[in-house]
Design an enzyme around this catalytic site. Structure first.
Site, mmCIF file in Angstrom:
data_model
loop_
_atom_site.group_PDB
_atom_site.id
_atom_site.type_symbol
_atom_site.label_atom_id
_atom_site.label_comp_id
_atom_site.label_asym_id
_atom_site.label_seq_id
_atom_site.Cartn_x
_atom_site.Cartn_y
_atom_site.Cartn_z
ATOM 1 N N ASP A 404 37.285 36.829 102.001
ATOM 2 C CA ASP A 404 36.258 36.598 100.982
ATOM 3 C C ASP A 404 36.600 37.434 99.745
ATOM 4 O OD1 ASP A 404 33.860 35.785 99.852
ATOM 5 O OD2 ASP A 404 32.650 37.289 100.906
ATOM 6 N N GLU A 407 39.001 36.562 94.548
ATOM 7 C CA GLU A 407 39.355 35.928 93.246
ATOM 8 C C GLU A 407 40.199 36.854 92.370
ATOM 9 O OE1 GLU A 407 36.296 35.974 94.656
ATOM 10 O OE2 GLU A 407 36.585 33.950 95.418
ATOM 11 N N ASP A 480 29.724 29.930 97.329
ATOM 12 C CA ASP A 480 28.294 30.257 97.406
ATOM 13 C C ASP A 480 27.419 29.182 96.783
ATOM 14 O OD1 ASP A 480 29.006 32.544 98.707
ATOM 15 O OD2 ASP A 480 28.812 33.847 96.950
#
Ligand code: MIG
Length: 798
Positions: A404, A407, A480
């Site tokens: 997770d 980015e 999300d």
């Protein structure tokens, strides 16, 4: 050189002038203008790479996207010199390069223009930041549509839009939010029935404009690096998709359990709660294979540690869950807590593994654990170290990892500032170049570690960010999202788009991550997700205490949700075979209708319907209270799954949508292999394989792929591939089978359930030998058992 003035941030725009010299070396052609060099590499009949050196010098030819197995296929090609152009030809394409300005016109062998430069390649100094902005502009052809680009949450056809790639933690994104998490600089064009693709392999921020700025121009550019793109010709869009994966790779087969149902939450803790959830699934007889542990299993969010109070005995927990058929997947983030007492931090610090700012300070930023530093995954030494950290997780039985925040996401700052330094496999670059491959390489290193330590088992990985080619080692989820009907629609588009962008192993957080779905929305979401390669429920409801499990919405919804999760499990032989097709040929598992019927313009703008594999057509229920839905069926005949009524395609039909049904069609002629109901994959040995066969008069092929569902024996040929071909007619049902058998299954017979036989018959011919045929069941199907080694089944009209 032509020159155009521009703002002070950027230099003037430079356009190539005339070709002065050229040369050919093997399958590489070079064309030299006064400033710029164009290199054309013929990779295959239909794959050509174009690379431009703005001022004559090429950069290192290096890519994190391309597969090691990318190689030239031996083909015939050559060059012709014309008065105004050079022509490079293959058996499928002609590339004309204008002598005056390097502009390209690509045609098929008959001279139909497939793709044509407008200004073509041009560039500009990026005065403020260094390097060059690399542009390419193309003419949009009449009626052209555009597809692809990864996870963009917008209509499937991208015509008229401008989109960019710069991986972003897009919490609660909405329709048209851009950029999102993934960076996939690959798009398709389709016009006059012919499809092609362009893969712009550049890891800087890339921007694509599909006729937004100027209605008839499609352009793409990057804020640095090189203009380096692969042109792929179809004309079939699905062939473009396959060819794209010859460049960027395909995955290995996943463990079979990964195709089951996954239950996730932020977070299940302590261990007793995890056990409770698992028990509840079994008690209620709702199938489930996977339970996730989100960040709260860790000790103060330190990766590779366990919270001693909540998870005193992780190995014991995982062992008990395994005994009940559950696999455990744990989250691992990139942020490493700044804590002198923490081994991972100490080791990384000592060895200089963490990213640094331009002037040498560590790149520090807050994430869940508080102040963190971040491994430089672009350094191969760091990747090896990172891989080695997974030993402790694999040893206690963790079977999958969830990456997770890669980015990378940083609180307050959003992401890393551009000045952060990265190794980039020896190149020493700034974050501008490394941003879009940070999560990509984190997931690559994670996958390598898990694979190594889980051997001989197959492992599973899910990542949030990545670049083109990550399908080789990871699945993804759409991020999300929100518990809303619009997000259900977005989930469908995003998964289809990812699928045609090389990443088929994808799904959305069922029910929505943010917010609380009602029973109806949750149920409709489950229905869609049955047909997504990755089926995972997830929610962020720690604070409110809201529950998002299949039984959380009352018995009425639980019943329907259970029915659909059961269907998911029954279809596993079909979805696994579809995965095999993807892993072997690169064929997308989810196929927008434009990709299966590109000659039919009515499919070009459809966003809400798709095929899952060769034979199932899905149009999920997308609005609250919807009692019927219009569905467009492409040419051919289709059976409605919930009643076997036969419908003729190339028209829109209206389908009733009671809560326990959804628009689902089976292609006439299909063979749908199915398992019996079970609570988790491989719970029971298959002693009779069920084949649902749908009578059809067009030639239709179906496949069934089988192997151990784990381990790598399949790479040594331990698998079965069974190919069915049906070509029935009004007088006889005709099903032929061919196979490669090298893996022993527990069953030796097929039970065939034949749907839609349009005539009465009393005998069945198995390889020419006749046996009596029973009467149809109440639902009209005829069922019979045949030996597994049959070659031909016929039923002749009596
Ligand atoms: O800032 O680990 O997308 O799936 O549950 C939030 C907690 C961090 C974001 C992920 C989500 C996950 C959550 N994470």
């Amino acid at each position: 050189m032509q020159v155009e003035t521009s703002s002070s941030k950027y230099g003037v725009k430079h356009y190539p002038d005339g070709i002065r010299e050229w040369k050919k070396e093997g399958n590489y052609f070079s064309f030299y203008t006064s400033e710029t060099t164009l290199e054309v590499r013929v990779i295959a009949d239909k794959i050509i790479r174009f690379r431009y050196a703005a001022e004559g010098t090429f950069q290192r030819d290096f890519s994190y996207a391309t597969s090691d197995t990318l190689e030239e296929s031996p083909i015939s090609f050559g060059i012709k010199e014309w008065e105004e152009t050079f022509e490079i030809y293959t058996d499928a394409l002609k590339v004309f390069i204008a002598r005056d300005n390097l502009r390209l016109t690509i045609t098929d062998t008959e001279g139909h223009v497939i793709n044509q430069d407008e200004m073509g390649y041009h560039w500009q100094h990026y005065l403020l930041k260094g390097g060059k902005i690399q542009y390419c502009s193309k003419l949009i052809q009449e009626g052209e549509r555009f597809y692809g680009l990864g996870d963009k949450p917008t209509e499937l056809n991208l015509r008229g839009k401008r989109l960019e790639n710069y991986g972003t933690d897009a919490y609660g994104f909405q329709k048209d939010t851009d950029p999102l998490y993934r960076n996939i600089p690959f798009y398709y064009g389709l016009h006059h029935g012919k499809g092609y693709g362009i893969f712009f392999d550049n890891t800087f921020r890339t921007i694509f404009d599909f006729g937004k700025e100027r209605a008839d121009v499609c352009s793409f550019w990057a804020r640095g690096g090189e203009m380096n793109y692969y042109f792929i010709y179809g004309p079939e869009l699905l062939d473009v998709a396959r060819a794209y994966t010859t460049i960027t790779g395909t995955p290995e087969l996943p463990p079979l359990w990964a195709l089951g149902y996954h239950q996730c939450r932020w977070s299940y803790y302590p261990d007793s709660r995890v056990r409770e959830i698992a028990k509840e699934f079994r008690k209620r007889k709702i199938p489930c294979d996977v339970i996730y542990l989100d960040i709260d299993y860790m000790d103060g969010f330190r990766c590779f540690t366990w919270n001693k109070e909540w998870f005193p005995d992780p190995a014991g927990l995982i062992r008990d869950l395994a005994a009940d058929g559950f696999k455990v997947v744990v989250i691992i983030d990139p942020g490493i807590k700044v804590d002198p007492e923490y081994a991972v931090y100490q080791e990384g610090l000592k060895n200089n593994y963490f990213c640094k700012r331009a002037d040498g300070a560590l790149m520090e930023g807050d994430v869940w654990p508080g102040k963190c530093v971040f491994p430089d995954f672009t350094n191969p030494v760091v990747r090896d170290w990172w891989s080695s950290l997974f030993k402790s997780l694999a040893e206690i039985g963790v079977r999958g990892v969830w990456n997770d925040m890669n980015e990378p996401a940083v609180f307050e700052m959003g992401t890393f500032p551009e000045d952060v330094r990265h190794d980039y496999d020896g190149e020493e670059v700034s974050h501008r170049k490394a941003h879009n491959i940070y999560g990509h390489l984190m997931s690559k290193a994670t996958a390598a570690g898990m694979k190594k330590y889980l051997m001989p088992h197959r492992s599973f990985l899910i990542t949030r960010s990545c670049y083109s080619g990550a399908q080789r080692w990871s699945s993804v989820w759409t991020g999300d999202n929100v518990s809303s009907w619009e997000h259900l629609w977005l989930a469908s588009v995003q998964c289809q788009r990812l699928s045609v962008s090389g990443i088929s192993f994808t799904g959305s957080d069922i029910g929505g991550f943010i917010g609380e779905p009602d029973g109806e929305l949750f149920t409709r979401w489950i229905q869609l997700a049955v047909f997504h390669p990755l089926m995972r429920t997830h929610s962020a409801s720690n604070e409110t205490g809201f529950n998002q499990e299949p039984w959380s919405f009352g018995p009425e919804y639980e019943k329907v949700v259970t029915k659909f999760i059961n269907l998911r499990y029954q279809l596993i032989p079909y979805s696994y075979s579809t995965f095999w097709q993807y892993a072997t040929y690169g064929t997308p598992m989810l196929r927008p209708l434009a990709f299966v019927a590109q000659d039919d313009e009515a499919t070009h703008n459809l966003t809400h319907e798709f095929m899952f594999g060769d034979n199932l057509l899905i149009s999920h229920v997308s609005e609250k209270g919807m009692t019927e839905k219009k569905v467009y069926l492409p040419a051919g005949k289709w059976y409605y799954f919930w009643g076997d009524n036969l419908v003729t395609g190339k028209q829109e039909v209206t389908v009733k949508t009671p809560l326990d049904e959804m628009p689902l069609f089976v292609k006439a002629g299909a063979v749908l292999p199915q398992y019996p109901e079970m609570q988790y994959t491989q719970q029971v040995a298959i002693t009779e394989m069920l084949l649902h066969v749908y009578y059809g008069e067009d030639v239709v092929r179906s496949i069934l792929y089988e192997d151990a569902g784990d381990h790598y024996g399949y790479k040594n040929g331990q698998y079965n591939i069974i190919r069915f071909k049906q070509r029935s007619d009004k007088q006889q049902f005709y099903l032929k089978k061919q196979c490669f058998i090298n893996y022993e299954t527990a069953y030796s017979n097929y039970r065939i359930v034949l749907h839609g036989l349009p005539f009465a018959a009393t005998t069945l011919l198995i390889d020419g030998k006749s046996t009596p045929l029973g009467k149809p069941a109440a639902d009209g199907t005829i069922s019979f058992v045949v030996p597994r080694n049959f070659e031909l089944i016929q039923i002749v009209k009596s």
